[in-house]
Scaffold this active site. Structure first.
Site, PDB file in Angstrom:
ATOM      1  N   ASN A  70      -7.372  -2.724  14.541  1.00 23.02           N
ATOM      2  CA  ASN A  70      -8.768  -3.009  14.149  1.00 23.02           C
ATOM      3  C   ASN A  70      -8.865  -4.204  13.201  1.00 23.02           C
ATOM      4  OD1 ASN A  70      -7.852  -2.049  11.694  1.00 23.02           O
ATOM      5  ND2 ASN A  70      -9.172  -0.249  11.634  1.00 23.02           N
ATOM      6  N   ASP A 100       0.814  -1.207   0.000  1.00 24.90           N
ATOM      7  CA  ASP A 100       0.000   0.000   0.000  1.00 24.90           C
ATOM      8  C   ASP A 100       0.851   1.262   0.000  1.00 24.90           C
ATOM      9  OD1 ASP A 100       0.962  -0.357   2.572  1.00 24.90           O
ATOM     10  OD2 ASP A 100      -0.990  -0.697   3.484  1.00 24.90           O
ATOM     11  N   HIS A 155      -7.149  -4.656  10.363  1.00 31.47           N
ATOM     12  CA  HIS A 155      -6.897  -4.429   8.941  1.00 31.47           C
ATOM     13  C   HIS A 155      -5.600  -5.109   8.489  1.00 31.47           C
ATOM     14  CE1 HIS A 155      -4.627  -0.337   9.614  1.00 31.47           C
ATOM     15  NE2 HIS A 155      -3.780  -1.343   9.632  1.00 31.47           N
ATOM     16  N   GLU A 171      -9.552  -1.823   5.468  1.00 31.86           N
ATOM     17  CA  GLU A 171     -10.187  -1.512   6.737  1.00 31.86           C
ATOM     18  C   GLU A 171     -11.425  -2.389   6.947  1.00 31.86           C
ATOM     19  OE1 GLU A 171      -8.598   0.158   8.751  1.00 31.86           O
ATOM     20  OE2 GLU A 171      -8.010   2.152   8.101  1.00 31.86           O
TER      21      GLU A 171
END
Ligand code: PGA
Length: 243
Positions: free
Chosen positions: A134, A67, A136, A141
């Site tokens: 979280n 990314d 990801h 996400e």
């Protein structure tokens, strides 16, 4: 999913390095899927040390990063391209023509299409991953469909806060709010996946990914259906596992 629990971050980095080097030494033309974040920093140091001490070569290795922030130039010190050069590429013999990090500028849709094409043409032998608090992976996400390929992402507030704390001198307003990320479908196509997680902050995500049913609300849980995923986690990240 194979889960390896080690004492701490140093041991996790050493174990991960062993697994990476097995792939690199076993196939000098391997395609490596690489990751940024604080987790792989020590692993990259160990890979650099091994290159210097033992001459492991990356001359014919190709790399594909997960990314990149949208809106940062490659030369920006917080860009993932810069991060990779700083921590790894500048210190090994990889050919920079073989290095691929999604571009976070220009026509984003075209960039996503060309990155997907590149990944189709170059199947990844080992994909390195961290995991967000979280759940990801990459910048996928919670809520990202499992069949998503490289796409533009709106970052969740929790990710922006995590990254401000770790990388932007705490300045939340400096953290880009969008990014380009390989999708979960791209990650699932890697032959082998190596996920490293350390620290208490990751324990809840690790429990969900390993023990709870797979759900798009916890993107890493998609890996329950991957045929060769290895988790290297420290005791703190493993602390909520019950099985
Ligand atoms: P970290 O980030 O390695 O900095 O904890 C991991 C991630 O967000 O994927």
């Amino acid at each position: 999913m194979k889960v390896i629990i080690v004492k701490d971050y140093e041991e996790a980095s050493q174990k991960a390095c062993e697994i990476m080097l097995e792939v690199v030494k076993g196939n000098p033309n391997a395609n490596l899927g690489l990751a940024t974040g604080s987790t792989p920093v020590r692993l990259y140091e160990l890979m650099v040390k091994d290159h210097k001490d033992n001459g492991t070569s990356y001359k014919n290795i190709k790399s594909f990063n997960l990314d990149e922030y949208f809106g940062l130039d490659q030369s920006h010190p917080q860009s993932y391209h810069y991060f990779m050069c700083h921590h790894l590429f500048n210190h090994i013999d990889i050919d920079m023509n073989n290095v691929h990090v999604p571009k976070g500028q220009g026509n984003i849709d075209e960039e996503c299409d060309s990155y997907n094409k590149l990944l189709k043409e170059n199947p990844i032998d080992i994909q390195l991953l961290g995991i967000g608090s979280n759940g990801h992976i990459g910048f996928n996400e919670p809520g990202t469909p499992f069949d998503a390929v490289t796409h533009k992402v709106d970052l969740k507030q929790s990710t922006i806060e995590d990254n401000a704390r770790l990388f932007f001198d705490g300045k939340i307003e400096d953290v880009p709010t969008q990014a380009v990320s390989m999708g979960i479908a791209n990650i699932m196509e890697a032959k082998k996946v190596l996920l490293i997680a350390c620290g208490e902050g990751k324990a809840k995500a690790i429990k969900g990914m390993v023990e709870d049913p797979a759900t798009t609300e916890l993107p890493a849980s998609a890996l329950q259906n991957h045929p060769d995923t290895i988790l290297v986690i420290d005791e703190a990240a493993a602390s909520l596992l019950t099985k």
